[in-house]
Write an enzyme that holds these catalytic residues in place. Structure first.
Site, PDB file in Angstrom:
ATOM      1  N   HIS A  84       0.809  -1.227   0.000  1.00  0.00           N
ATOM      2  CA  HIS A  84       0.000   0.000   0.000  1.00  0.00           C
ATOM      3  C   HIS A  84       0.839   1.273   0.000  1.00  0.00           C
ATOM      4  O   HIS A  84       0.282   2.363   0.013  1.00  0.00           O
ATOM      5  CB  HIS A  84      -0.919   0.001   1.225  1.00  0.00           C
ATOM      6  N   ARG A  85       2.160   1.123  -0.004  1.00  0.00           N
ATOM      7  CA  ARG A  85       2.990   2.333   0.028  1.00  0.00           C
ATOM      8  C   ARG A  85       2.747   3.204  -1.201  1.00  0.00           C
ATOM      9  O   ARG A  85       2.781   4.431  -1.119  1.00  0.00           O
ATOM     10  CB  ARG A  85       4.464   1.957   0.106  1.00  0.00           C
TER      11      ARG A  85
END
Length: 668
Positions: A282-283
């Site tokens: 999810h970065r």
């Protein structure tokens, strides 16, 4: 902020708009996670990173705190400032510019995280710590040039600090921690090797740059640089209005940033982009949204728009789209535009992955209809390719690359090192002729030895030579695989050269994971050529070996001499490295290096390689491994060279890439 040299103005840089915009939005919102700048040498990467320091706003810090704690936020205080704050003590405050802190490529672990104050430890018996680079970089900018060449243990320290915003030090019998929140700007030249994937993902954004391609722009670069060299102060003053404008823009954007909104439709678009492009974790989503908000704030916009998402996504996804070094990022970024055009909405077809692939290739028909419509010439070409593959099989590079990533990073050699790099794993008594300095002194063990010697006596505590202990360090080292390839006419056909190219590429898949390096020396005509300088860069390797020339005489001795020189050079750079020489030849050398007798000279050079204790492997491609002379079997000259080198010997009359890989596995 006091400078030891005059900085080139940020606003004076010609072109490189993506890089400059990425740097500015990190200045607006340091929480984005920093920036990785990839590009060829001489393109202004380091100049731009240093020039950003001149635009960073001033910050308020606790005046007597070595960590520059925020006097107005408990979350950004060290333990000492927190205690004083809790006791109601007024904290002294002063204002200073944000620092520009450089992490040297050869920095030791102690220099990065901090170390014990040796003077106080010896004189007073007090274990006090001197701050390191991470303490200096707190609430400032940390610049790492050639970040892809950092030692692994330093990379691990950066990963931990960047992830937690805290530097935790546990060594010398003492544990302490302090805030370490910083903007990390890394620059690298991909030709010098790939960046470790774990560190690459930690950078919030990434841009790739190259030199200006327009003649007028290149001319302007030279003009401005010359003016700067002639009179730096005058040149800076001519750009001061633009510099002041950028500083105002950053401050205004910082004030506006908390009020910039991202609605649910925009968040859904960001999520759809990540899903359709197959981004892991999810970065990327978080960095895209943060960068888009900073871009909107820079433009004075209260809401994030599609244009902001497009620009931010390109920077946040560039280094995260490649799952292997052979993936095509350009095609994925082209898909990004199409996803935004349809606002991330899926088209109601049964196979979404196939649809995305079809869009990326610009197809308008199904695969089945394409096959049916193939002209006879194309089918004949496919049949010829199929027939050729039965005779000379080349493994699928893409599949092997994906498999290598799935299997993980593998293992590298771990060795005890005499250098100051590596993790501390113990201590020992110094050798009689060894000089013990601050870099290799085991302080805790030395203090314990001195304490034990003086315990129970009336003698005051002191440290004598007999108390000194030396630190034992271990570090992970990679292999160097150096190919020496016969590209002469005697090798017979291009298939053997193609097989060698494939083997080099396959080994680079493994090198990408383990940070090993691969080099290639080719010899033909009258001399040898270092076609591929030892590297782990897939892009550079593909570029260098794509058009490897063949034909001519066989200067085998030139190849052996160059291999010896390259191996010795690399060992001087890294004494802990493990080189492996791989000679592929039929042994029919007919050009001397420094002698009129090429055959005898080749054995002498091979013996010198053995004297250097270099591991080696010889693949003999001659038709016969021996011949009859005077009634007895005489081994091939390639076999005699292998014996002189102390090398493992394999006869391969027909080179198959996978067979070479299998033979080399036990050496890696």
């Amino acid at each position: 902020m006091k400078q030891d040299f005059i900085l080139y103005p940020f606003s004076a840089m010609v072109g490189q708009e993506k890089m400059k915009r990425a740097l500015l939005i990190n200045a607006v919102d340091p929480r984005i996670g920093g920036l990785l700048i990839r590009g060829e040498r001489g393109t202004g990467k380091s100049t731009a990173a240093r020039a950003l320091a001149d635009l960073l706003p001033e910050i308020e810090v606790v005046a007597d705190c070595p960590f520059s704690c925020n006097p107005h936020s408990e979350d950004e205080m060290c333990a000492s400032c927190m205690r004083r704050w809790g006791e109601g003590e007024p904290l002294p405050v002063y204002t200073r510019p944000m620092r520009f802190v450089t992490l040297p490529l050869n920095a030791s672990e102690d220099r990065v995280v901090g170390t014990l104050d040796l003077e106080r430890a010896v004189k007073e018996g007090v274990k006090d710590f001197e701050t390191g680079i991470l303490a200096e970089a707190n609430r400032s900018l940390l610049y790492v040039d050639e970040v892809n060449l950092l030692d692994d243990h330093i990379v691990d320290i950066l990963l931990d600090a960047a992830a937690m915003g805290v530097n935790i030090v546990e060594h010398e019998g003492v544990s302490y921690s302090h805030p370490a929140s910083f903007i990390m700007i890394g620059t690298m030249n991909p030709e010098e090797g790939e960046l470790r994937p774990q560190l690459e993902d930690r950078f919030g954004l990434c841009v790739e740059i190259r030199g200006e391609r327009e003649t007028a722009d290149r001319m302007e670069v030279v003009r401005r640089r010359q003016r700067f060299l002639d009179d730096p102060q005058l040149f800076r003053s001519s750009f001061e209005p633009e510099q002041q404008g950028l500083r105002r823009d950053i401050l205004e954007a910082r004030r506006l940033l908390p009020h910039v909104t991202v609605d649910d439709a925009t968040l859904e678009l960001v999520a759809r982009i990540a899903v359709e492009l197959g981004v892991c974790g999810h970065r990327a989503d978080i960095a895209t949204c943060q960068a888009a908000r900073a871009l909107a704030a820079l433009e004075g916009k209260p809401d994030v728009g599609e244009d902001h998402i497009r620009d931010a996504a390109e920077m946040a996804l560039l280094h995260r789209l490649r799952k292997t070094p052979f993936d095509n990022q350009i095609k994925d970024l082209e898909r990004l535009d199409r996803i935004i055009e349809r606002k991330g909405k899926l088209i109601d077809l049964p196979f979404q992955d196939n649809l995305a692939t079809s869009f990326a290739a610009g197809e308008t028909t199904t695969a089945a209809s394409d096959e049916a419509a193939s002209p006879p010439a194309a089918k004949m070409q496919e049949r010829r390719a199929e027939a050729a593959s039965k005779e000379f099989e080349i493994p699928s590079l893409q599949g092997l690359a994906a498999k290598a990533v799935r299997m993980g990073a593998g293992k590298r050699n771990s060795t005890t090192t005499e250098t100051n790099s590596g993790r501390k794993v113990g201590h020992r008594l110094p050798r009689p002729d060894e000089t013990v300095g601050a870099g290799n002194l085991a302080v805790d063990a030395t203090l314990r030895a001195a304490a034990n010697r003086t315990a129970g006596t009336a003698k005051p505590f002191s440290i004598q030579k007999e108390d000194l202990r030396t630190t034992i360090r271990r570090r992970k080292v990679g292999n160097l695989i150096l190919f020496i390839v016969d590209a002469s006419a005697s090798m017979g056909c291009n298939e053997r050269i193609e097989a060698t190219k494939t083997v080099v590429n396959l080994l680079l898949v493994d090198a990408y994971q383990k940070r090993d390096r691969v080099g290639l020396i080719s010899f033909r005509d009258e001399d040898a050529q270092l076609v591929l300088n030892p590297t782990s860069s897939v892009q550079l390797a593909n570029l260098r070996i794509k058009d490897l020339a063949t034909g001519g005489a066989t200067p085998l001795n030139h190849g052996l001499a160059m291999a010896l020189l390259v191996a010795k050079r690399e060992l001087r750079r890294d004494p802990d490295m493990s080189p492996l020489l791989v000679l592929i030849t039929d042994g029919h050398g007919n050009v001397g290096y420094a002698s009129q007798n090429p055959l005898r000279e080749s054995l002498e050079l091979a013996d010198k390689i053995r004297e250097q204790h270099l591991s080696s492997v010889v693949f003999d491609t001659s038709i016969d491994i021996s011949r009859i002379k005077a009634g007895r079997a005489v081994p091939s000259h390639a076999r005699r060279i292998a014996d002189a080198m102390g090398a493992d010997y394999y006869h391969l009359s027909k080179l198959q890439p996978q067979e070479i890989i299998d033979r080399l596995e036990k050496h890696l």
